[in-house]
Design an enzyme around this catalytic site. Structure first.
Site, PDB file in Angstrom:
ATOM      1  N   ALA A  40      40.142  58.056   8.351  1.00 51.73           N
ATOM      2  CA  ALA A  40      38.668  58.094   8.377  1.00 51.73           C
ATOM      3  C   ALA A  40      38.057  57.564   9.673  1.00 51.73           C
ATOM      4  CB  ALA A  40      38.063  57.353   7.189  1.00 51.73           C
ATOM      5  N   ALA A  41      38.874  57.212  10.652  1.00 51.06           N
ATOM      6  CA  ALA A  41      38.317  56.718  11.921  1.00 51.06           C
ATOM      7  C   ALA A  41      37.491  57.807  12.613  1.00 51.06           C
ATOM      8  CB  ALA A  41      39.431  56.234  12.836  1.00 51.06           C
ATOM      9  N   GLY A  42      38.048  59.015  12.686  1.00 54.04           N
ATOM     10  CA  GLY A  42      37.319  60.117  13.314  1.00 54.04           C
ATOM     11  C   GLY A  42      36.082  60.511  12.540  1.00 54.04           C
ATOM     12  N   ASP A  43      36.172  60.455  11.222  1.00 56.02           N
ATOM     13  CA  ASP A  43      35.017  60.786  10.377  1.00 56.02           C
ATOM     14  C   ASP A  43      33.902  59.760  10.546  1.00 56.02           C
ATOM     15  OD1 ASP A  43      36.426  62.970   9.347  1.00 56.02           O
ATOM     16  OD2 ASP A  43      37.325  61.739   7.767  1.00 56.02           O
TER      17      ASP A  43
END
Length: 310
Positions: free
Chosen positions: A258-261
């Site tokens: 979820a880092a990119g999200d």
């Protein structure tokens, strides 16, 4: 000071997936044919679309979500999560036959992950579902989509957005190498990571020079603006005539899920329509992502804006 004090609340719409994540903790990725023991197993809310919507609403934006769920306990779990965050779920509808999406995440001791996806109800979103949400899209400041839902739905949503002068952000994940030209030309901003950028352009992204080459190729394919994220190193942007690089915040990484999200949800919440504050918005998004990677899981790790200090 919080960066949030420096920008006005946006109206964000996210078209994307809902998954219930099963996280399998392992020392390293298994070799072909190898049997390994897990050190732990846990469940959390996920899906790229849901993660991005949660990130946007926690960044302080008025956020609506377009997606689909099954008629199952997994759907109940996800809907409860959305309600807790105040996400507008008017256009999250039920599919009569497909189950709610699932993701199985192999998470190693270094915080890196590999993910297996069951699309389920996510793959049943239709252009009719998008048309039913047309008023919500038309009244937004920004529309975000990704590739865990059908391309036809994304194209329809972006058509409505562009007809109403709504900023469009395409997150081309999971990676594809045959993105329709129509979708690229409808995208104001594309935000791939280095793997996704290579899949689209054929250019391996390893340094600043290759980032510039990949961005140039994306421009020739029809995308107006490009942001390439490169994990713990930061993110590169190209607006055509202008480009630059924003360094990541250095932290101890536990889980990159979820880092990119988080980056995209926070970016959309901060970015002005003319992109005049792109570096500031990227720093804000990068800071939020640096908080996300310090906790295991997807939606539970996405921070609230009060905790994102620059």
């Amino acid at each position: 000071m919080y960066f949030k004090e420096e920008f006005n609340m946006k109206k964000i719409v996210v078209l994307g997936s809902i998954n219930v994540d099963t996280i399998l903790n392992i020392a390293r990725l298994p070799l072909p044919g190898e049997t390994m023991a897990m050190s732990n197993r846990s469940t959390a809310g996920g899906g790229k679309g849901a993660n991005q919507a949660i990130a946007a609403v926690r960044a302080g934006s008025e956020t609506a979500f377009i997606s689909k769920i099954g008629k199952d306990h997994a759907a109940d779990f996800m809907i409860d999560t959305f309600k807790e965050d105040g996400l507008n779920i008017e256009h999250v509808t039920e599919d009569e036959t497909a189950g709610t999406g699932k993701a199985y995440i192999l998470l190693d001791d270094n915080g890196q992950n590999s993910i297996l996806i069951y699309g389920g109800a996510n793959q049943t979103i239709t252009t009719e579902d998008i048309k039913n949400a047309s008023e919500t899209i038309a009244s937004a400041d920004c529309l975000i989509t990704e590739f865990e839902t059908p391309l036809e739905a994304s194209i329809e949503a972006f058509k409505i957005a562009k007809a109403n002068k709504v900023l469009t952000i395409l997150n081309p994940a999971p990676a594809k190498n045959n993105i329709p030209e129509e979708l690229l030309k409808l995208s104001d901003i594309i935000v791939p990571n280095e793997t996704e950028a290579e899949a689209i352009t054929g250019i391996k992204v390893t340094d600043l020079d290759s980032m510039k080459k990949a961005a140039k190729k994306l421009h020739t394919m029809g995308v107006k603006h490009v942001i390439i994220t490169v994990g713990a190193n930061g993110a590169f942007y190209s607006l055509g005539e202008e480009d630059g690089f924003v360094n990541a915040f250095k932290v101890n990484t536990v889980d990159t899920t979820a880092a990119g999200d988080t980056f995209i949800g926070y970016l959309a919440s901060a970015l002005n329509s003319d992109l005049g504050n792109i570096e500031e918005a990227m720093k804000f998004a990068s800071k939020a992502s640096s908080i996300t990677v310090q906790t295991q899981g997807a939606q539970n790790s996405i921070p609230y804006v009060k905790n994102v200090k620059i």
